[in-house]
Design a protein around this motif. Structure first.
Motif, PDB file in Angstrom:
ATOM      1  N   ALA A 185      18.086 106.699  -5.046  1.00  0.00           N
ATOM      2  CA  ALA A 185      17.328 105.482  -5.330  1.00  0.00           C
ATOM      3  C   ALA A 185      18.095 104.608  -6.321  1.00  0.00           C
ATOM      4  CB  ALA A 185      15.954 105.825  -5.873  1.00  0.00           C
ATOM      5  N   MET A 186      18.747 105.259  -7.286  1.00  0.00           N
ATOM      6  CA  MET A 186      19.498 104.489  -8.286  1.00  0.00           C
ATOM      7  C   MET A 186      20.794 103.944  -7.710  1.00  0.00           C
ATOM      8  SD  MET A 186      19.031 106.594 -11.730  1.00  0.00           S
ATOM      9  CE  MET A 186      17.459 106.684 -12.560  1.00  0.00           C
ATOM     10  N   LYS A 187      21.432 104.788  -6.900  1.00  0.00           N
ATOM     11  CA  LYS A 187      22.723 104.398  -6.341  1.00  0.00           C
ATOM     12  C   LYS A 187      22.605 103.189  -5.422  1.00  0.00           C
ATOM     13  CE  LYS A 187      24.619 108.183  -4.564  1.00  0.00           C
ATOM     14  NZ  LYS A 187      25.565 109.176  -4.022  1.00  0.00           N
ATOM     15  N   TYR A 188      21.508 103.165  -4.631  1.00  0.00           N
ATOM     16  CA  TYR A 188      21.408 102.122  -3.606  1.00  0.00           C
ATOM     17  C   TYR A 188      20.479 100.978  -4.001  1.00  0.00           C
ATOM     18  CZ  TYR A 188      23.862 105.597  -0.929  1.00  0.00           C
ATOM     19  OH  TYR A 188      24.808 106.508  -0.506  1.00  0.00           O
ATOM     20  N   SER A 189      20.251 100.818  -5.324  1.00  0.00           N
ATOM     21  CA  SER A 189      19.493  99.643  -5.734  1.00  0.00           C
ATOM     22  C   SER A 189      20.257  98.961  -6.848  1.00  0.00           C
ATOM     23  CB  SER A 189      18.085 100.036  -6.175  1.00  0.00           C
ATOM     24  OG  SER A 189      18.151 100.918  -7.259  1.00  0.00           O
ATOM     25  N   PRO A 190      20.110  97.634  -6.949  1.00  0.00           N
ATOM     26  CA  PRO A 190      20.931  96.907  -7.927  1.00  0.00           C
ATOM     27  C   PRO A 190      20.578  97.274  -9.367  1.00  0.00           C
ATOM     28  CG  PRO A 190      19.353  95.448  -6.850  1.00  0.00           C
ATOM     29  CD  PRO A 190      19.262  96.754  -6.154  1.00  0.00           C
ATOM     30  N   ALA A 191      21.546  97.100 -10.257  1.00  0.00           N
ATOM     31  CA  ALA A 191      21.336  97.377 -11.666  1.00  0.00           C
ATOM     32  C   ALA A 191      20.160  96.556 -12.165  1.00  0.00           C
ATOM     33  CB  ALA A 191      22.598  97.030 -12.443  1.00  0.00           C
ATOM     34  N   GLY A 192      19.315  97.191 -12.972  1.00  0.00           N
ATOM     35  CA  GLY A 192      18.215  96.456 -13.571  1.00  0.00           C
ATOM     36  C   GLY A 192      16.949  96.456 -12.736  1.00  0.00           C
ATOM     37  N   SER A 193      17.040  96.863 -11.460  1.00  0.00           N
ATOM     38  CA  SER A 193      15.829  96.867 -10.638  1.00  0.00           C
ATOM     39  C   SER A 193      14.987  98.095 -11.004  1.00  0.00           C
ATOM     40  CB  SER A 193      16.187  96.878  -9.153  1.00  0.00           C
ATOM     41  OG  SER A 193      16.759  98.108  -8.796  1.00  0.00           O
ATOM     42  N   PRO A 194      13.672  97.972 -10.896  1.00  0.00           N
ATOM     43  CA  PRO A 194      12.821  99.074 -11.339  1.00  0.00           C
ATOM     44  C   PRO A 194      12.815 100.250 -10.371  1.00  0.00           C
ATOM     45  CG  PRO A 194      11.489  97.301 -10.464  1.00  0.00           C
ATOM     46  CD  PRO A 194      12.898  96.823 -10.406  1.00  0.00           C
ATOM     47  N   LEU A 195      12.226 101.326 -10.824  1.00  0.00           N
ATOM     48  CA  LEU A 195      12.125 102.543 -10.010  1.00  0.00           C
ATOM     49  C   LEU A 195      10.777 103.170 -10.354  1.00  0.00           C
ATOM     50  CD1 LEU A 195      14.005 104.469  -8.282  1.00  0.00           C
ATOM     51  CD2 LEU A 195      14.350 105.706 -10.404  1.00  0.00           C
ATOM     52  N   SER A 196      10.066 103.618  -9.333  1.00  0.00           N
ATOM     53  CA  SER A 196       8.792 104.242  -9.667  1.00  0.00           C
ATOM     54  C   SER A 196       8.680 105.624  -9.043  1.00  0.00           C
ATOM     55  CB  SER A 196       7.640 103.325  -9.222  1.00  0.00           C
ATOM     56  OG  SER A 196       6.907 103.912  -8.192  1.00  0.00           O
ATOM     57  N   ILE A 197       8.152 106.545  -9.838  1.00  0.00           N
ATOM     58  CA  ILE A 197       7.960 107.914  -9.361  1.00  0.00           C
ATOM     59  C   ILE A 197       6.488 108.251  -9.577  1.00  0.00           C
ATOM     60  CG2 ILE A 197       8.663 110.323  -9.620  1.00  0.00           C
ATOM     61  CD1 ILE A 197      11.229 109.205 -10.990  1.00  0.00           C
TER      62      ILE A 197
END
Lengths: 473, 138
Positions: A358-370
């Protein structure tokens, strides 16, 4: 260099394992059995008939007929022996032609015998009846060359019927004519044999066709796996070269300059050397992980464990190189009391993979939710669109959502396959070996759960990975 | 006057290692860039005496970088070394045809890297013309 060699050996072993189920050898063996049935069996039947013809005719009184039938049956037998010999020597797929040759040989004999015997017993025979018999048999020859058709069977049946008509007519008029009787009876037996052979060939040919189509499927799968393997090799190859060269550089510096180097500088170089070494070791470990997943000998230790500490722990395990930006907002929505029944090591492996993806394939600074949510058996079918079956036991639904590139619908099915990477990733510099999600899927399924990815495919809309795992009852 | 070298590679392990290597083992002044576009900016700004560039990079790949350098009169004479994981003959051919003076395949021993950088700086314009003529004859 030794590390590369070992890694290559390991990879080769993994690849060999996966190629095993598509063994071409098994297919060759099956084909050989079928060829035996289609070529050897009819040939043996024909030889038996020829010998029968030979004996029958040899016992008859007419010198001319005797010589002809002996000659012809010798030719037929020789031809068949040649076919069998040719088959054994070449082992090629000659099925398409050989039945035709055999039928042609038999029918040639039949025509000769018929014409000759009719010609010697003029009594009730007209040129028309001889021509008709010959014509029927010529049709069989032609049909036989084309082989494997229903027409052939029908024609053989009609010819046999006509021969029966001829024999009864002849018996009615000249019941004392033994030679003629023997000749036509032999003819009928031959034609019945041909008829049976045709049916046999049809059955085995159909089976052969089925085999061929399934073999084609297997070869397509093998080819696809092969392509994936090649991509995997290319990517591993590329991945290995950089850290190894970095290690060589640091070792050279330490080797030549270690005396006139400040302790801080030395520590920093050793640190970087270790980081490059870890990277190589992770690459090798990822290949070995797939091997152990495939081997299915890993013990599963299902325990009731709280989810939140596992998730937090995983966040710490993720390779810092994958964080493009540490300012990324990460929303974790999991209650302290949420528990799941699973193998902790396996869950960690799955989560680390999915979160780092999820981190690798999303741009820097974009959020992530778990997030985690429990699915009650009755609720499950309503909340999940693509649910394969109504849940019988309570499940925990873990969702990891990013706002990155997303995955196009056409490529979503590829994701969980071994060695598969999306075309866009192969073209980019994002590292990966195409094994992560395959490992996740295998592990989730072995714990009685599942993993699916949903994405609109629109960049920026990201994707959502849903992991279902059994909850303690 | 100290010679300057520009290293362009997107690998976060390899680039720092090469920078440290050249700083420690040679008398060159070293700059590093993470991608082709940044590399191009630095090349124009710093006018290095030699550039070592990777091929597979985001923004601008190594071949494009080399062609851009050779296409511009102010940078056309800077010695260029391609350092790539792409190991096939055709990759090497494309790299040299683009205008690189050397094509190295990773991993390269540190000594070979240093030697190649030294040799690249000896390459003259006549050498390049001769090489291009040989290529066109092939």
């Amino acid at each position: 260099m030794a590390e590369i060699v070992t890694a290559q050996e390991n990879r080769k072993a993994v690849l060999q394992d996966s190629a095993q189920e598509f063994s071409a050898e098994a297919y060759d063996n099956r084909r050989r059995v079928i060829t035996m049935q289609t070529i050897l069996l009819p040939s043996i039947v024909t030889i038996t008939i020829s010998i029968f013809l030979f004996i029958g005719m040899a016992l008859s009184t007419s010198g001319m007929l005797k010589m002809t039938s002996i000659g012809v049956s010798v030719i037929v037998t020789a031809l068949d022996a040649m076919f069998i010999g040719f088959y054994i020597l070449s082992r090629r797929n000659v099925t398409r032609f050989i039945p035709g040759f055999i039928v042609a040989a038999i029918t040639g004999t039949v025509i000769l015998v018929e014409v000759l015997s009719h010609g010697m017993n003029h009594h009730e025979l007209t040129p028309f009846s001889i021509a008709a018999l010959a014509a029927f048999n010529i049709v069989i020859v032609i049909a036989g060359i084309i082989a494997d058709s229903s027409i052939l069977i029908i024609v053989t049946l009609v010819a046999t019927t006509y021969d029966f008509y001829m024999i009864f007519r002849q018996i009615a008029v000249h019941s004392e004519n033994q030679i003629y009787f023997t000749a036509v009876l032999t003819l009928i037996i031959i034609q019945i044999a041909v008829f049976l052979m045709m049916i046999l060939m049809r059955i085995s040919n159909r089976r052969l066709l089925q085999e061929l189509s399934s073999a084609k499927l297997v070869s397509e799968q093998t080819q696809k796996l092969d392509e994936m393997k090649n991509l995997f090799i290319t990517s591993i190859n590329h991945e290995m070269r950089n850290p190894i060269m970095a290690m060589m550089n640091y070792i050279e510096i330490l080797n030549t300059k270690h005396n006139d180097m400040s302790p801080e500088k030395r520590a920093s170089i050793l640190n970087q050397l270790q980081s490059a070494g870890n990277r190589v070791s992770r690459l090798i470990a990822s290949i070995l992980a797939v091997r152990s997943v495939d081997a299915e000998n890993q013990d599963i230790d299902l325990q009731v464990i709280p989810v939140l500490p596992v998730v937090t722990n995983c966040m710490n395990l993720i390779d810092p190189a994958d964080y493009k930006d540490k300012r990324r907002e990460i929303f974790i929505n999991i209650e302290n009391s949420t528990t799941v029944k699973c193998d902790q090591v396996m869950l960690e492996q799955i989560l680390t993979n999915v979160i780092s993806n999820a981190m690798k394939y999303s741009p820097a600074g974009s959020p992530l939710s778990i997030a985690a949510q429990s699915l009650e058996p009755q609720r499950a079918s309503r909340t999940r669109k693509k649910n394969e079956a109504i849940l019988k036991t309570p499940m925990l639904e873990l969702t990891i959502r990013d706002w990155g590139l997303g995955v196009p619908a056409t490529e979503q099915s590829l994701l969980f396959q071994k060695f598969s990477r999306l075309p866009r990733d192969l073209a980019s510099t994002t590292s990966g070996n195409g094994l992560g999600l395959y490992t996740c899927k295998t592990l989730a399924e072995r714990m009685g759960g599942s993993i699916v990815l949903t994405s609109s495919g629109i960049p920026g809309d990201g994707s959502k990975v849903t992991i279902l795992l059994p909850m303690p009852e | 006057m100290t010679k300057t070298i520009l290293l362009i590679d997107d690998d976060l392990d390899l680039l720092p290692s090469m920078i440290t290597l050249l700083e420690e083992m040679s008398n060159y002044k070293v700059f590093g860039a993470n991608n082709g576009a940044q590399g191009l900016e630095m090349a124009v700004e710093k006018r290095p005496d030699c550039i070592v560039v990777d091929v597979k990079m985001p923004e601008l790949d190594g071949y494009q970088f080399v062609r851009a350098m050779r296409g511009d009169n102010t940078t056309a004479s800077i010695p260029l070394v391609i350092l790539s994981a792409l190991a096939q003959d055709k990759n090497k051919f494309v790299g040299l045809l683009s205008g690189a003076d050397y094509y190295l395949i990773k991993p390269v021993s540190p000594r070979d890297l240093l030697q190649t950088v030294d040799s690249a700086m000896q390459v003259t314009e006549d050498d390049r013309i001769r090489r291009m003529r040989e290529f066109s004859e092939q």
